[in-house]
Design a protein around this motif. Structure first.
Motif, mmCIF file in Angstrom:
data_model
loop_
_atom_site.group_PDB
_atom_site.id
_atom_site.type_symbol
_atom_site.label_atom_id
_atom_site.label_comp_id
_atom_site.label_asym_id
_atom_site.label_seq_id
_atom_site.Cartn_x
_atom_site.Cartn_y
_atom_site.Cartn_z
ATOM 1 N N THR A 215 7.766 22.357 9.526
ATOM 2 C CA THR A 215 9.090 22.667 8.665
ATOM 3 C C THR A 215 8.719 23.049 7.301
ATOM 4 O O THR A 215 9.105 24.038 6.821
ATOM 5 N N LYS B 290 17.993 23.443 3.296
ATOM 6 C CA LYS B 290 16.776 22.920 3.539
ATOM 7 C C LYS B 290 15.967 23.596 2.325
ATOM 8 O O LYS B 290 15.071 22.976 1.512
ATOM 9 N N ALA B 291 15.874 24.929 2.244
ATOM 10 C CA ALA B 291 15.248 25.794 1.317
ATOM 11 C C ALA B 291 15.468 25.508 0.161
ATOM 12 O O ALA B 291 14.692 25.399 -0.870
ATOM 13 N N GLY C 134 21.967 23.635 7.092
ATOM 14 C CA GLY C 134 20.765 24.270 7.855
ATOM 15 C C GLY C 134 19.809 24.715 7.224
ATOM 16 O O GLY C 134 19.160 24.182 6.158
ATOM 17 N N THR C 135 19.085 25.762 7.703
ATOM 18 C CA THR C 135 17.780 26.269 7.037
ATOM 19 C C THR C 135 18.112 26.492 5.331
ATOM 20 O O THR C 135 17.199 26.341 4.645
ATOM 21 N N ARG D 26 6.610 26.231 6.889
ATOM 22 C CA ARG D 26 7.176 27.337 7.145
ATOM 23 C C ARG D 26 8.261 27.841 5.974
ATOM 24 O O ARG D 26 8.337 29.034 5.487
ATOM 25 N N LEU D 27 9.026 26.704 5.473
ATOM 26 C CA LEU D 27 9.571 26.978 4.432
ATOM 27 C C LEU D 27 9.043 27.302 3.063
ATOM 28 O O LEU D 27 9.519 28.372 2.548
#
Length: 266
Positions: free
Chosen positions: A41, A11-12, A7-8, A44-45
Motif C-alpha cells: 500500500t 491515507k495519501a 479512505g485512500t 502504491r501511494l
C-alpha cells in the motif's frame, strides 16, 4: 493512520504529512518502519503521489521529498487563508523600526503555525521559522491566542498540548497555564519566559477580530543574552498598535471559509 471513512485520500494526505515531518529527503524503508501502512500500500501511494508531482523521487539517492505541485498549492493556501499577505507591510515597518525578530502566527489544531517572520538585524538562532509548527502552551504567540479562546475551544486546545517540559520554566499542566491565561486576557500581553527554548524570550499580543476572537498573534523575540523581559515589555505598545492595524485591515477581508452574513433573501 487515518479514519476508515477517509479512505485512500486520507491515507495519501497522512503520508504527505509524514514525509513533510522528516524535514529532509527520506527513504522508503524509513517511511515503512515509522508508519503503519503495509509495504504494498505504501509503495502504491508513493508512486501515485510522485506521478501527481505531490512528491519528488530522487533516483540517485532513492529518497522522497515534497514535490513542486504540493509546494505551489501550499503557497496558494498561504496567500489566501492566512494573515500573512495582509500583515506583510506592517511587519516590515515594525521590523525596520525595532530591529528585532518579529513573528506572525496562527493557531492550527491547537498548535502554533508560524506564517511569517522578520529576522533581527543581528539574527538569533531559534526554533521558529515561517511554515514551522510549534507548541502553543509554552510560546508567547501561543499563549496570546489561547487566552482569547472561548471556553469550549480553549478546553479542546489545552487537551491537544503535549505538556512536555522543554525547560524548567515550561508549564506542564493545564491548571498552571490557565491562571496565566487569565492575566494575559486582562492585560492583552503575553510573555515567553524561556519556556520553549533556553535564553529565548518574547513579548506577544493577539490579533483579534471584532468579536474578540483570535485571528492570530504577533511577537517580538530576543535572547536573555541581549535583552530582559522589561526591555521587550517596553515594545508592547508598538506591537499592540501594529496588531490593531492588521486586525482593522483583516476586518475588510473575507477569508475563504468565513461564514457569509445572511441577506434578506436567506
Amino acid at each position: 493512520m487515518d479514519k476508515p471513512a477517509d479512505g485512500t485520500v486520507g491515507k495519501a494526505l497522512t503520508l504527505l504529512d509524514a514525509v513533510a515531518a522528516y524535514g529532509r529527503p527520506v527513504r522508503f524503508a524509513e517511511i515503512l518502519a515509522d508508519g503503519e501502512l503495509p509495504k504494498a500500500t505504501l509503495y502504491r501511494l508513493l508512486q501515485t503521489l510522485v506521478s501527481q508531482r505531490m512528491l519528488a523521487y530522487d533516483e540517485t539517492h532513492h529518497t522522497y521529498a515534497l514535490g513542486a505541485r504540493l509546494i505551489r498549492l501550499a503557497h496558494a493556501a498561504w496567500q489566501q487563508t492566512t494573515l500573512a499577505p495582509l500583515a506583510r507591510a506592517h511587519l516590515d515597518r515594525l521590523s525596520e523600526a525595532i530591529g528585532e525578530t518579529v513573528h506572525l502566527a496562527k493557531l492550527d489544531n491547537g498548535q502554533v503555525l508560524y506564517v511569517d517572520k522578520r529576522n533581527a538585524r543581528r539574527p538569533i538562532p531559534m526554533f521558529s521559522d515561517a511554515g514551522k509548527i510549534g507548541p502553543a502552551y509554552c510560546t508567547g504567540v501561543g499563549k496570546a491566542m489561547l487566552a482569547h479562546l472561548e471556553a469550549p475551544a480553549l478546553d479542546k486546545a489545552l487537551a491537544q498540548q503535549s505538556w512536555y517540559p522543554h525547560t524548567p520554566a515550561t508549564h506542564v499542566s493545564p491548571q498552571s497555564l490557565r491562571a496565566e491565561l487569565g492575566e494575559i486576557r486582562a492585560s492583552g500581553i503575553a510573555f515567553d519566559r524561556e519556556e520553549h527554548e533556553p535564553t529565548i524570550i518574547c513579548v506577544a499580543v493577539p490579533i483579534l477580530d471584532e468579536a474578540g476572537r483570535p485571528l492570530g498573534a504577533m511577537s517580538v523575540t530576543s535572547s536573555t543574552l541581549r535583552h530582559s523581559l522589561a526591555d521587550l515589555a517596553a515594545l508592547a505598545p508598538r506591537l499592540s498598535e501594529t496588531a490593531g492595524a492588521i486586525a482593522r485591515e483583516a476586518a475588510a477581508f473575507t477569508f475563504p471559509g468565513a461564514r457569509r452574513a445572511p441577506t434578506h433573501g436567506d
